[in-house]
Design an enzyme around this catalytic site. Structure first.
Site, PDB file in Angstrom:
ATOM      1  N   GLY A  13      -6.202   4.015   8.057  1.00  0.00           N
ATOM      2  CA  GLY A  13      -5.716   5.400   8.005  1.00  0.00           C
ATOM      3  C   GLY A  13      -4.619   5.743   8.989  1.00  0.00           C
ATOM      4  N   SER A  14      -3.840   4.736   9.434  1.00  0.00           N
ATOM      5  CA  SER A  14      -2.787   5.078  10.401  1.00  0.00           C
ATOM      6  C   SER A  14      -1.656   5.881   9.743  1.00  0.00           C
ATOM      7  CB  SER A  14      -2.231   3.825  11.088  1.00  0.00           C
ATOM      8  OG  SER A  14      -1.535   3.017  10.185  1.00  0.00           O
ATOM      9  N   MET A  91      -6.959   1.031  -1.681  1.00  0.00           N
ATOM     10  CA  MET A  91      -6.992  -0.352  -2.150  1.00  0.00           C
ATOM     11  C   MET A  91      -7.440  -0.517  -3.603  1.00  0.00           C
ATOM     12  SD  MET A  91      -5.602  -1.600   0.360  1.00  0.00           S
ATOM     13  CE  MET A  91      -5.623  -3.356   0.027  1.00  0.00           C
ATOM     14  N   LEU A  93      -6.573   0.125  -7.760  1.00  0.00           N
ATOM     15  CA  LEU A  93      -5.522   0.480  -8.714  1.00  0.00           C
ATOM     16  C   LEU A  93      -5.920   1.754  -9.440  1.00  0.00           C
ATOM     17  CD1 LEU A  93      -4.545  -2.865 -10.466  1.00  0.00           C
ATOM     18  CD2 LEU A  93      -3.123  -1.406  -9.000  1.00  0.00           C
ATOM     19  N   ASN A 108       3.380   6.274  -3.141  1.00  0.00           N
ATOM     20  CA  ASN A 108       2.712   5.150  -2.466  1.00  0.00           C
ATOM     21  C   ASN A 108       3.668   4.586  -1.422  1.00  0.00           C
ATOM     22  OD1 ASN A 108       0.723   3.075  -2.082  1.00  0.00           O
ATOM     23  ND2 ASN A 108       2.035   1.691  -3.238  1.00  0.00           N
ATOM     24  N   HIS A 110       4.599   0.907   0.468  1.00  0.00           N
ATOM     25  CA  HIS A 110       4.401  -0.536   0.321  1.00  0.00           C
ATOM     26  C   HIS A 110       5.119  -1.249   1.464  1.00  0.00           C
ATOM     27  CE1 HIS A 110       3.512  -4.232  -1.761  1.00  0.00           C
ATOM     28  NE2 HIS A 110       4.753  -4.621  -1.528  1.00  0.00           N
TER      29      HIS A 110
HETATM   30  C1  GRF Z   1       0.053   0.045   5.030  1.00  0.00           C
HETATM   31  O1  GRF Z   1       0.657  -1.115   5.549  1.00  0.00           O
HETATM   32  C2  GRF Z   1       0.647   0.387   3.702  1.00  0.00           C
HETATM   33  O2  GRF Z   1       1.960  -0.023   3.551  1.00  0.00           O
HETATM   34  C3  GRF Z   1      -0.227  -0.359   2.733  1.00  0.00           C
HETATM   35  O3  GRF Z   1      -1.510  -0.326   3.293  1.00  0.00           O
HETATM   36  C4  GRF Z   1      -1.413  -0.194   4.703  1.00  0.00           C
HETATM   37  C5  GRF Z   1      -2.283   0.967   5.094  1.00  0.00           C
HETATM   38  O4  GRF Z   1      -2.400   1.084   6.486  1.00  0.00           O
HETATM   39  N1  GRF Z   1      -0.145   0.237   1.411  1.00  0.00           N
HETATM   40  P1  GRF Z   1      -3.159   2.337   7.095  1.00  0.00           P
HETATM   41  O5  GRF Z   1      -4.555   2.379   6.493  1.00  0.00           O
HETATM   42  O6  GRF Z   1      -2.368   3.570   6.777  1.00  0.00           O
HETATM   43  O7  GRF Z   1      -3.215   2.065   8.567  1.00  0.00           O
END
Ligand code: GRF
Length: 202
Positions: A13-14, A91, A93, A108, A110
């Site tokens: 969740g960063s 995580m 789809l 989203n 990526h």
């Molecule tokens: C991030 O690297 C994002 O690009 C990918 O999943 C990761 C999620 O990180 N889709 P966080 O949970 O927001 O720390």
């Protein structure tokens, strides 16, 4: 009118944190009205609660299939009058039931420069491939994986002696800077989709 935002997150969740922090300092143009997770013990849910943001969690194993699961999520989003869905490390789809209803209203992030290195391990795949430049992409979500129109992209160099962890830190720093900005652009109605291209109105 201020947009009502739902952030979907499964893990750390960063990026959620970065968007909440940004909203505390700048005019995001919307409220984070809901944080949704498929993982009850995710740090993302904890972060949301600590920021007094409403949370919801559904476990897909409690549903007959993923379409039924996404139908339940859709009802939740409708009941919260959500305008924008922000995927931040979610995580699972999304099935067409969600993608179609929220067409052009799901974004989203990526950790690679799409269309290269699609999929769950985009950052690591780019690093192991040996590319010298990778980066971060924020895009609209369509019916295919990591394929919708691109909103923002920023390159990140892979330096000669980088470990995966070094590279990952710089990828995350870019994510945390550009994702809130993309949400802000959406909320202020500064994004216009023209075919595959997203025009940023200034
Ligand atoms: C991030 O690297 C994002 O690009 C990918 O999943 C990761 C999620 O990180 N889709 P966080 O949970 O927001 O720390």
């Amino acid at each position: 009118m201020r947009k009502r935002i739902a952030v979907f997150a499964s893990g750390f969740g960063s990026n959620l944190q970065a968007i909440m922090d940004f909203a505390g300092k700048e005019d995001l143009g919307g409220e984070i009205s809901l944080v949704f997770s498929n993982k009850g013990n995710s740090l993302a849910l904890k972060r949301a609660r600590e920021n007094q943001v409403k949370t919801a969690c559904l476990d897909p194993s409690g549903f007959t299939n993923r379409v039924e699961f996404d139908r339940a999520i859709l009802e939740l989003l409708k009941s919260e009058k959500i305008d924008l869905v922000v995927l931040a490390g979610y995580m699972l789809l999304l099935s067409p039931v969600l993608v179609e209803y929220y067409s052009n209203r799901i974004i989203n992030i990526h950790p690679a420069l799409l269309p290269s290195f699609k999929g769950t391990h985009g950052m690591k795949d780019a690093f192991n491939y040996g590319v010298k430049v990778s980066g971060v992409t924020v895009h609209f979500v369509d019916s295919e994986l990591d394929s919708g129109p691109i909103i923002l992209q920023e390159a990140v160099n892979i330096k000669e002696n980088d470990s995966l962890e070094d590279f990952e830190k710089r990828i995350h720093a870019v994510e945390h800077r550009i994702y809130p900005r993309a949400v802000q652009l959406f909320c202020h109605e500064k994004l216009r989709i023209e075919g595959r291209k997203v025009r940023i109105l200034v």
